[in-house]
Design a protein around this motif. Structure first.
Motif, PDB file in Angstrom:
ATOM      1  N   LEU A 106       0.832  -1.209   0.000  1.00  0.00           N
ATOM      2  CA  LEU A 106       0.000   0.000   0.000  1.00  0.00           C
ATOM      3  C   LEU A 106       0.864   1.255   0.000  1.00  0.00           C
ATOM      4  O   LEU A 106       0.556   2.240  -0.681  1.00  0.00           O
ATOM      5  CB  LEU A 106      -0.930   0.003   1.213  1.00  0.00           C
ATOM      6  CG  LEU A 106      -2.164  -0.892   1.130  1.00  0.00           C
ATOM      7  CD1 LEU A 106      -2.918  -0.868   2.456  1.00  0.00           C
ATOM      8  CD2 LEU A 106      -3.084  -0.444   0.003  1.00  0.00           C
ATOM      9  N   THR A 107       1.944   1.214   0.764  1.00  0.00           N
ATOM     10  CA  THR A 107       2.858   2.354   0.804  1.00  0.00           C
ATOM     11  C   THR A 107       3.459   2.631  -0.559  1.00  0.00           C
ATOM     12  O   THR A 107       3.566   3.788  -0.996  1.00  0.00           O
ATOM     13  CB  THR A 107       3.981   2.094   1.819  1.00  0.00           C
ATOM     14  OG1 THR A 107       3.406   1.882   3.108  1.00  0.00           O
ATOM     15  CG2 THR A 107       4.936   3.267   1.894  1.00  0.00           C
ATOM     16  N   LEU A 108       3.854   1.570  -1.265  1.00  0.00           N
ATOM     17  CA  LEU A 108       4.391   1.728  -2.617  1.00  0.00           C
ATOM     18  C   LEU A 108       3.373   2.411  -3.524  1.00  0.00           C
ATOM     19  O   LEU A 108       3.705   3.305  -4.303  1.00  0.00           O
ATOM     20  CB  LEU A 108       4.778   0.361  -3.177  1.00  0.00           C
ATOM     21  CG  LEU A 108       5.377   0.340  -4.585  1.00  0.00           C
ATOM     22  CD1 LEU A 108       6.698   1.090  -4.619  1.00  0.00           C
ATOM     23  CD2 LEU A 108       5.559  -1.101  -5.066  1.00  0.00           C
ATOM     24  N   GLY A 109       2.102   2.000  -3.389  1.00  0.00           N
ATOM     25  CA  GLY A 109       1.054   2.622  -4.189  1.00  0.00           C
ATOM     26  C   GLY A 109       0.840   4.082  -3.840  1.00  0.00           C
ATOM     27  O   GLY A 109       0.718   4.933  -4.729  1.00  0.00           O
ATOM     28  N   PHE A 110       0.808   4.396  -2.543  1.00  0.00           N
ATOM     29  CA  PHE A 110       0.602   5.784  -2.112  1.00  0.00           C
ATOM     30  C   PHE A 110       1.752   6.683  -2.578  1.00  0.00           C
ATOM     31  O   PHE A 110       1.521   7.771  -3.119  1.00  0.00           O
ATOM     32  CB  PHE A 110       0.479   5.855  -0.589  1.00  0.00           C
ATOM     33  CG  PHE A 110      -0.898   5.597  -0.085  1.00  0.00           C
ATOM     34  CD1 PHE A 110      -1.955   6.437  -0.418  1.00  0.00           C
ATOM     35  CD2 PHE A 110      -1.176   4.512   0.734  1.00  0.00           C
ATOM     36  CE1 PHE A 110      -3.236   6.202   0.046  1.00  0.00           C
ATOM     37  CE2 PHE A 110      -2.453   4.264   1.192  1.00  0.00           C
ATOM     38  CZ  PHE A 110      -3.490   5.107   0.851  1.00  0.00           C
ATOM     39  N   PHE A 111       2.982   6.250  -2.381  1.00  0.00           N
ATOM     40  CA  PHE A 111       4.127   7.065  -2.776  1.00  0.00           C
ATOM     41  C   PHE A 111       4.145   7.290  -4.291  1.00  0.00           C
ATOM     42  O   PHE A 111       4.467   8.385  -4.768  1.00  0.00           O
ATOM     43  CB  PHE A 111       5.434   6.400  -2.340  1.00  0.00           C
ATOM     44  CG  PHE A 111       5.767   6.607  -0.887  1.00  0.00           C
ATOM     45  CD1 PHE A 111       5.294   7.714  -0.205  1.00  0.00           C
ATOM     46  CD2 PHE A 111       6.559   5.707  -0.194  1.00  0.00           C
ATOM     47  CE1 PHE A 111       5.597   7.918   1.134  1.00  0.00           C
ATOM     48  CE2 PHE A 111       6.873   5.896   1.137  1.00  0.00           C
ATOM     49  CZ  PHE A 111       6.390   7.004   1.805  1.00  0.00           C
ATOM     50  N   THR A 112       3.814   6.239  -5.045  1.00  0.00           N
ATOM     51  CA  THR A 112       3.784   6.368  -6.508  1.00  0.00           C
ATOM     52  C   THR A 112       2.757   7.400  -6.941  1.00  0.00           C
ATOM     53  O   THR A 112       3.030   8.271  -7.782  1.00  0.00           O
ATOM     54  CB  THR A 112       3.474   5.007  -7.147  1.00  0.00           C
ATOM     55  OG1 THR A 112       4.473   4.057  -6.767  1.00  0.00           O
ATOM     56  CG2 THR A 112       3.430   5.111  -8.662  1.00  0.00           C
ATOM     57  N   VAL A 113       1.554   7.323  -6.364  1.00  0.00           N
ATOM     58  CA  VAL A 113       0.486   8.255  -6.722  1.00  0.00           C
ATOM     59  C   VAL A 113       0.838   9.680  -6.309  1.00  0.00           C
ATOM     60  O   VAL A 113       0.651  10.633  -7.082  1.00  0.00           O
ATOM     61  CB  VAL A 113      -0.837   7.818  -6.078  1.00  0.00           C
ATOM     62  CG1 VAL A 113      -1.883   8.927  -6.162  1.00  0.00           C
ATOM     63  CG2 VAL A 113      -1.364   6.569  -6.769  1.00  0.00           C
ATOM     64  N   ILE A 114       1.357   9.839  -5.112  1.00  0.00           N
ATOM     65  CA  ILE A 114       1.705  11.176  -4.630  1.00  0.00           C
ATOM     66  C   ILE A 114       2.767  11.811  -5.525  1.00  0.00           C
ATOM     67  O   ILE A 114       2.670  12.979  -5.924  1.00  0.00           O
ATOM     68  CB  ILE A 114       2.202  11.108  -3.168  1.00  0.00           C
ATOM     69  CG1 ILE A 114       1.045  10.723  -2.233  1.00  0.00           C
ATOM     70  CG2 ILE A 114       2.783  12.455  -2.737  1.00  0.00           C
ATOM     71  CD1 ILE A 114       1.499  10.381  -0.831  1.00  0.00           C
ATOM     72  N   GLY A 115       3.796  11.042  -5.876  1.00  0.00           N
ATOM     73  CA  GLY A 115       4.843  11.566  -6.736  1.00  0.00           C
ATOM     74  C   GLY A 115       4.341  11.926  -8.117  1.00  0.00           C
ATOM     75  O   GLY A 115       4.661  12.999  -8.648  1.00  0.00           O
ATOM     76  N   ALA A 116       3.534  11.054  -8.716  1.00  0.00           N
ATOM     77  CA  ALA A 116       3.021  11.319 -10.064  1.00  0.00           C
ATOM     78  C   ALA A 116       2.088  12.523 -10.072  1.00  0.00           C
ATOM     79  O   ALA A 116       2.126  13.355 -10.988  1.00  0.00           O
ATOM     80  CB  ALA A 116       2.297  10.073 -10.594  1.00  0.00           C
ATOM     81  N   GLN A 117       1.244  12.641  -9.045  1.00  0.00           N
ATOM     82  CA  GLN A 117       0.312  13.769  -8.994  1.00  0.00           C
ATOM     83  C   GLN A 117       1.052  15.091  -8.815  1.00  0.00           C
ATOM     84  O   GLN A 117       0.686  16.105  -9.424  1.00  0.00           O
ATOM     85  CB  GLN A 117      -0.699  13.554  -7.877  1.00  0.00           C
ATOM     86  CG  GLN A 117      -1.732  12.479  -8.198  1.00  0.00           C
ATOM     87  CD  GLN A 117      -2.774  12.337  -7.106  1.00  0.00           C
ATOM     88  OE1 GLN A 117      -2.543  12.704  -5.948  1.00  0.00           O
ATOM     89  NE2 GLN A 117      -3.925  11.813  -7.451  1.00  0.00           N
ATOM     90  N   LYS A 118       2.084  15.102  -7.990  1.00  0.00           N
ATOM     91  CA  LYS A 118       2.852  16.337  -7.818  1.00  0.00           C
ATOM     92  C   LYS A 118       3.567  16.719  -9.109  1.00  0.00           C
ATOM     93  O   LYS A 118       3.694  17.904  -9.429  1.00  0.00           O
ATOM     94  CB  LYS A 118       3.851  16.181  -6.665  1.00  0.00           C
ATOM     95  CG  LYS A 118       3.206  16.201  -5.299  1.00  0.00           C
ATOM     96  CD  LYS A 118       4.222  16.427  -4.186  1.00  0.00           C
ATOM     97  CE  LYS A 118       3.530  16.610  -2.846  1.00  0.00           C
ATOM     98  NZ  LYS A 118       4.475  16.939  -1.762  1.00  0.00           N
ATOM     99  N   ALA A 119       4.035  15.724  -9.843  1.00  0.00           N
ATOM    100  CA  ALA A 119       4.670  16.012 -11.130  1.00  0.00           C
ATOM    101  C   ALA A 119       3.655  16.563 -12.125  1.00  0.00           C
ATOM    102  O   ALA A 119       3.970  17.459 -12.917  1.00  0.00           O
ATOM    103  CB  ALA A 119       5.328  14.749 -11.683  1.00  0.00           C
ATOM    104  N   GLU A 120       2.427  16.060 -12.087  1.00  0.00           N
ATOM    105  CA  GLU A 120       1.371  16.579 -12.956  1.00  0.00           C
ATOM    106  C   GLU A 120       1.066  18.032 -12.622  1.00  0.00           C
ATOM    107  O   GLU A 120       0.903  18.876 -13.509  1.00  0.00           O
ATOM    108  CB  GLU A 120       0.105  15.732 -12.820  1.00  0.00           C
ATOM    109  CG  GLU A 120       0.139  14.437 -13.603  1.00  0.00           C
ATOM    110  CD  GLU A 120      -1.206  13.739 -13.599  1.00  0.00           C
ATOM    111  OE1 GLU A 120      -1.997  13.962 -12.644  1.00  0.00           O
ATOM    112  OE2 GLU A 120      -1.486  12.973 -14.532  1.00  0.00           O
ATOM    113  N   LEU A 121       0.988  18.356 -11.345  1.00  0.00           N
ATOM    114  CA  LEU A 121       0.701  19.731 -10.932  1.00  0.00           C
ATOM    115  C   LEU A 121       1.822  20.684 -11.335  1.00  0.00           C
ATOM    116  O   LEU A 121       1.580  21.873 -11.551  1.00  0.00           O
ATOM    117  CB  LEU A 121       0.489  19.794  -9.417  1.00  0.00           C
ATOM    118  CG  LEU A 121      -0.773  19.096  -8.886  1.00  0.00           C
ATOM    119  CD1 LEU A 121      -0.833  19.193  -7.379  1.00  0.00           C
ATOM    120  CD2 LEU A 121      -2.020  19.698  -9.508  1.00  0.00           C
ATOM    121  N   ALA A 122       3.036  20.144 -11.436  1.00  0.00           N
ATOM    122  CA  ALA A 122       4.164  20.979 -11.860  1.00  0.00           C
ATOM    123  C   ALA A 122       4.174  21.199 -13.368  1.00  0.00           C
ATOM    124  O   ALA A 122       5.031  21.920 -13.882  1.00  0.00           O
ATOM    125  CB  ALA A 122       5.476  20.338 -11.422  1.00  0.00           C
TER     126      ALA A 122
END
Length: 235
Positions: A106-122
């Motif tokens: 679950l942690t792997l999934g959360f970190f992946t999503v958080i990183g990808a979403q922040k990159a999208e916002l950038a």
């Protein structure tokens, strides 16, 4: 600007969820250090690197404000407390192997999503979003293995780790980008996908594919399929 602000508000992951992912990452790093017989400083170092490493790399690459792990007053103390728990209760925690595997997935999934979403916002392109998402998911484990002076776990054949993060980040990029699906359902779906890939690969013994020599493999198959002609007798 209003559109970007609205998207940022929609994509924002609750701090409690992010902190919970950090705690699980710190638990896995601290337990590994305890099993190796590290001193308290080693347990603390591996807990910090595993729990916060991916997020620190992400924030540095995005070149935004100072990393969240340093600006949020809860992160470092929480990781320190987690390290102390693993230091004093490593034997008891080691018995919860199944639970820790699930939480790690679950942690792997959360970190992946958080990183990808922040990159999208950038405003980064799709390939960069996938890269940042994958790196956020596995960055802490890479730092941990470097500190242990061993070959990084993600580059060796074994259960899906970087592969799961890569597929999850790619799915998020496609679903939230060209298909334009709502961010929150996409995030939930991708977290479930990454966690499921990780757990099933551990359960079924799946291994990430290794490099192959396609020309050599093709030649071998051709040789096996080509019938041998009988030799003519002389005289």
């Amino acid at each position: 600007m209003e559109i970007v602000a609205a998207a940022a508000e929609t994509l924002r992951v609750p701090a409690v969820v992010d902190l919970a992912a950090v705690v699980v990452g710190a638990l896995t790093g601290g337990l590994l250090a305890a099993r190796e017989g590290f001193a308290v400083s080693g347990v603390l170092l591996l807990a910090v690197s595993t729990g916060l490493g991916g997020g620190l790399i992400r924030d540095v690459l995005l070149a935004g404000p100072p990393p969240v792990a340093l600006t949020n007053p809860a992160y470092l103390p929480t990781v320190a407390i987690t390290a102390m728990v693993t230091f004093f209760f490593s034997g008891w925690l080691s018995r919860l192997t199944g639970l820790l595997v699930g939480l790690d997935a679950l942690t792997l999934g959360f970190f992946t999503v958080i990183g990808a979403q922040k990159a999208e916002l950038a405003g980064l392109p799709s390939a960069s979003v996938v890269f940042i998402g994958t790196l956020t998911g596995v960055g802490g484990a890479v730092i941990r293995d470097v500190l242990l002076a061993q070959r990084a776990d993600i580059v060796q054949p074994g259960p899906y780790n970087a592969v799961a993060a890569l597929l999850g980040a790619t799915a998020l990029t496609v679903l939230a980008g060209p298909l334009g699906l709502p961010p929150l359902p996409v995030a939930a779906l991708v977290i479930a996908l990454v966690a499921a890939l990780r757990i099933v690969s551990v359960w079924r013994g799946w291994e990430a594919p290794v490099a192959v020599d396609l020309p050599q493999r093709a030649r071998s198959r051709l040789v096996r399929r080509t019938p041998r002609r009988p030799r003519r007798r002389r005289g």
